[in-house]
Design a protein around this motif. Sequence first.
Motif, PDB file in Angstrom:
ATOM      1  N   ASN A 236       0.865  -1.178   0.000  1.00  0.00           N
ATOM      2  CA  ASN A 236       0.000   0.000   0.000  1.00  0.00           C
ATOM      3  C   ASN A 236       0.896   1.219   0.000  1.00  0.00           C
ATOM      4  O   ASN A 236       1.575   1.505   0.989  1.00  0.00           O
ATOM      5  CB  ASN A 236      -0.899  -0.023   1.249  1.00  0.00           C
ATOM      6  CG  ASN A 236      -1.910   1.101   1.280  1.00  0.00           C
ATOM      7  OD1 ASN A 236      -1.558   2.265   1.217  1.00  0.00           O
ATOM      8  ND2 ASN A 236      -3.184   0.737   1.405  1.00  0.00           N
ATOM      9  N   GLY A 237       0.905   1.938  -1.118  1.00  0.00           N
ATOM     10  CA  GLY A 237       1.845   3.042  -1.263  1.00  0.00           C
ATOM     11  C   GLY A 237       1.738   4.061  -0.149  1.00  0.00           C
ATOM     12  O   GLY A 237       2.756   4.544   0.373  1.00  0.00           O
ATOM     13  N   TRP A 238       0.505   4.391   0.263  1.00  0.00           N
ATOM     14  CA  TRP A 238       0.315   5.384   1.315  1.00  0.00           C
ATOM     15  C   TRP A 238       0.859   4.870   2.642  1.00  0.00           C
ATOM     16  O   TRP A 238       1.627   5.561   3.320  1.00  0.00           O
ATOM     17  CB  TRP A 238      -1.168   5.723   1.451  1.00  0.00           C
ATOM     18  CG  TRP A 238      -1.430   6.823   2.443  1.00  0.00           C
ATOM     19  CD1 TRP A 238      -1.377   6.737   3.805  1.00  0.00           C
ATOM     20  CD2 TRP A 238      -1.743   8.182   2.143  1.00  0.00           C
ATOM     21  NE1 TRP A 238      -1.656   7.948   4.388  1.00  0.00           N
ATOM     22  CE2 TRP A 238      -1.880   8.859   3.386  1.00  0.00           C
ATOM     23  CE3 TRP A 238      -1.931   8.897   0.968  1.00  0.00           C
ATOM     24  CZ2 TRP A 238      -2.200  10.214   3.454  1.00  0.00           C
ATOM     25  CZ3 TRP A 238      -2.249  10.238   1.046  1.00  0.00           C
ATOM     26  CH2 TRP A 238      -2.379  10.884   2.278  1.00  0.00           C
ATOM     27  N   LEU A 239       0.471   3.659   3.030  1.00  0.00           N
ATOM     28  CA  LEU A 239       0.919   3.117   4.309  1.00  0.00           C
ATOM     29  C   LEU A 239       2.423   2.891   4.321  1.00  0.00           C
ATOM     30  O   LEU A 239       3.091   3.105   5.341  1.00  0.00           O
ATOM     31  CB  LEU A 239       0.203   1.793   4.607  1.00  0.00           C
ATOM     32  CG  LEU A 239      -1.273   1.858   4.979  1.00  0.00           C
ATOM     33  CD1 LEU A 239      -1.812   0.455   5.200  1.00  0.00           C
ATOM     34  CD2 LEU A 239      -1.485   2.707   6.227  1.00  0.00           C
ATOM     35  N   ASN A 240       2.965   2.452   3.201  1.00  0.00           N
ATOM     36  CA  ASN A 240       4.398   2.167   3.144  1.00  0.00           C
ATOM     37  C   ASN A 240       5.213   3.424   3.423  1.00  0.00           C
ATOM     38  O   ASN A 240       6.253   3.371   4.090  1.00  0.00           O
ATOM     39  CB  ASN A 240       4.749   1.605   1.770  1.00  0.00           C
ATOM     40  CG  ASN A 240       6.057   0.841   1.784  1.00  0.00           C
ATOM     41  OD1 ASN A 240       6.503   0.346   2.818  1.00  0.00           O
ATOM     42  ND2 ASN A 240       6.683   0.743   0.634  1.00  0.00           N
ATOM     43  N   THR A 241       4.720   4.567   2.963  1.00  0.00           N
ATOM     44  CA  THR A 241       5.399   5.829   3.236  1.00  0.00           C
ATOM     45  C   THR A 241       5.142   6.291   4.669  1.00  0.00           C
ATOM     46  O   THR A 241       6.073   6.691   5.381  1.00  0.00           O
ATOM     47  CB  THR A 241       4.915   6.910   2.253  1.00  0.00           C
ATOM     48  OG1 THR A 241       5.228   6.516   0.915  1.00  0.00           O
ATOM     49  CG2 THR A 241       5.563   8.243   2.557  1.00  0.00           C
ATOM     50  N   ALA A 242       3.892   6.210   5.123  1.00  0.00           N
ATOM     51  CA  ALA A 242       3.522   6.737   6.437  1.00  0.00           C
ATOM     52  C   ALA A 242       4.144   5.939   7.580  1.00  0.00           C
ATOM     53  O   ALA A 242       4.436   6.495   8.646  1.00  0.00           O
ATOM     54  CB  ALA A 242       2.003   6.748   6.580  1.00  0.00           C
ATOM     55  N   LEU A 243       4.353   4.630   7.386  1.00  0.00           N
ATOM     56  CA  LEU A 243       4.853   3.775   8.466  1.00  0.00           C
ATOM     57  C   LEU A 243       6.300   3.350   8.261  1.00  0.00           C
ATOM     58  O   LEU A 243       6.788   2.452   8.948  1.00  0.00           O
ATOM     59  CB  LEU A 243       3.964   2.531   8.595  1.00  0.00           C
ATOM     60  CG  LEU A 243       2.497   2.799   8.955  1.00  0.00           C
ATOM     61  CD1 LEU A 243       1.693   1.504   8.930  1.00  0.00           C
ATOM     62  CD2 LEU A 243       2.380   3.465  10.319  1.00  0.00           C
ATOM     63  N   ALA A 244       6.990   4.021   7.340  1.00  0.00           N
ATOM     64  CA  ALA A 244       8.356   3.615   6.994  1.00  0.00           C
ATOM     65  C   ALA A 244       9.298   3.648   8.188  1.00  0.00           C
ATOM     66  O   ALA A 244      10.222   2.832   8.286  1.00  0.00           O
ATOM     67  CB  ALA A 244       8.892   4.503   5.867  1.00  0.00           C
ATOM     68  N   ASP A 245       9.087   4.579   9.120  1.00  0.00           N
ATOM     69  CA  ASP A 245      10.018   4.744  10.243  1.00  0.00           C
ATOM     70  C   ASP A 245       9.580   3.998  11.502  1.00  0.00           C
ATOM     71  O   ASP A 245      10.230   4.115  12.543  1.00  0.00           O
ATOM     72  CB  ASP A 245      10.180   6.235  10.573  1.00  0.00           C
ATOM     73  CG  ASP A 245      10.793   7.016   9.422  1.00  0.00           C
ATOM     74  OD1 ASP A 245      11.565   6.414   8.653  1.00  0.00           O
ATOM     75  OD2 ASP A 245      10.478   8.211   9.284  1.00  0.00           O
ATOM     76  N   VAL A 246       8.485   3.258  11.435  1.00  0.00           N
ATOM     77  CA  VAL A 246       7.991   2.550  12.611  1.00  0.00           C
ATOM     78  C   VAL A 246       8.691   1.204  12.708  1.00  0.00           C
ATOM     79  O   VAL A 246       8.569   0.358  11.824  1.00  0.00           O
ATOM     80  CB  VAL A 246       6.460   2.345  12.537  1.00  0.00           C
ATOM     81  CG1 VAL A 246       5.980   1.517  13.728  1.00  0.00           C
ATOM     82  CG2 VAL A 246       5.759   3.695  12.505  1.00  0.00           C
TER      83      VAL A 246
END
Length: 381
Positions: A236-246
């Motif tokens: 999921n492009g959006w989630l992959n960016t938003a959660l990249a640092d978690v």
Amino acid sequence: MAQTLTLDLRQRLHGWRVRGDGAFIDVQADRRDAGRLLAHALGAHTEVTPTHGQANDAPAWTVRLGAREGYDALLVRLRAREPEPEAEDLAPYWRGDFQSLRLGRSQGVQAVAHIDPFVGVTLFEPSTKSLTYLFPAGADVYLPHLEHLVTHGLRVEGWRRGRVDVHAAFVRYRGKGAAIIGPKRAGKTSLAMHLLARGAQLLGSDMAQVRGRDGRLEAFSIPHMCRITRETVWDNGWLNTALADVGEGAASHAEGPLFSHGKYELYDPSMDRVFQRAVALASMDVNALIFPRFDTAVDRQALTPVPPEEGIARLLGSVRHDRPLADWLGFDLERRALAEAELEAWTRTSARLPQCFELRFGREASLIWEEIDATFDGLLG
């Protein structure tokens, strides 16, 4: 009784009332920040307010929370009691995260020891509708368990109003509500997250309650954590960016989002931060039932209408055989059965039922949004 058995009444207990869709749940805790934790876990559609003195109206349930000196001695005492027979009519909890051991019943109090992913004891006293959660002194409260105990009361009160638990994801997209129903790994959460990335709102990622009323199938949120697999995030492009640092253990449930026990775990405030808007819904009409079939080999989606009688049969089958229950809690099974019968009767008599579809899809690139958008736009309101 649970209160006198487990809590040292010499210590000061702080109190809050949780209001959720007309049901009142009182929470008593030995820590001042319990209200903040509750507000975070239960989301914007419940109201958490401090209580001072005795309230005029009695709560539907009472939840007590506290650290216990002499926890090990308490556990030994509870283990010495006669074990409680397993309830044959309760299925294992489908989420499967909370490993527990029933310790038995004494003086009307059912005791359960929790093993993983947290250590604690829950005492359930049906006669007073009270749940007490204790953990060793020096340990911290496990927020998902506190949320689960409060949610228990909200769910049971929902049954009394003719509402039925459904293991499904619920979203509203382009002004229309959809229940995404299927077994584990069918792609429910993945499809819901793709819709959220395109502006949808979320009523429940894994569970909600439904009720047939007049010509509508209504859905109501039951506060619970959204849990997302790594595979869903990567695709999921959006989630992959938003959660990249978690990363593993990067935050707590009260801060979130975090990665724990193999999944990203997010309460409503964390979901809002990830999607940069308020995404949670309290209620909605269900205009469609979608039955996902996720398969990595699919490179182009297949969206197929399902006859209404077949789709409703699948919904009722899920309600009967995929119940989201915790087998270590006491449930008003008679009232739940009545609510399920009411839903089934409504499906036989309602002049308008949700439209039904099967969606076979693979990776994000397989989704054809022009077709999905047109399908939602064509749903009856």
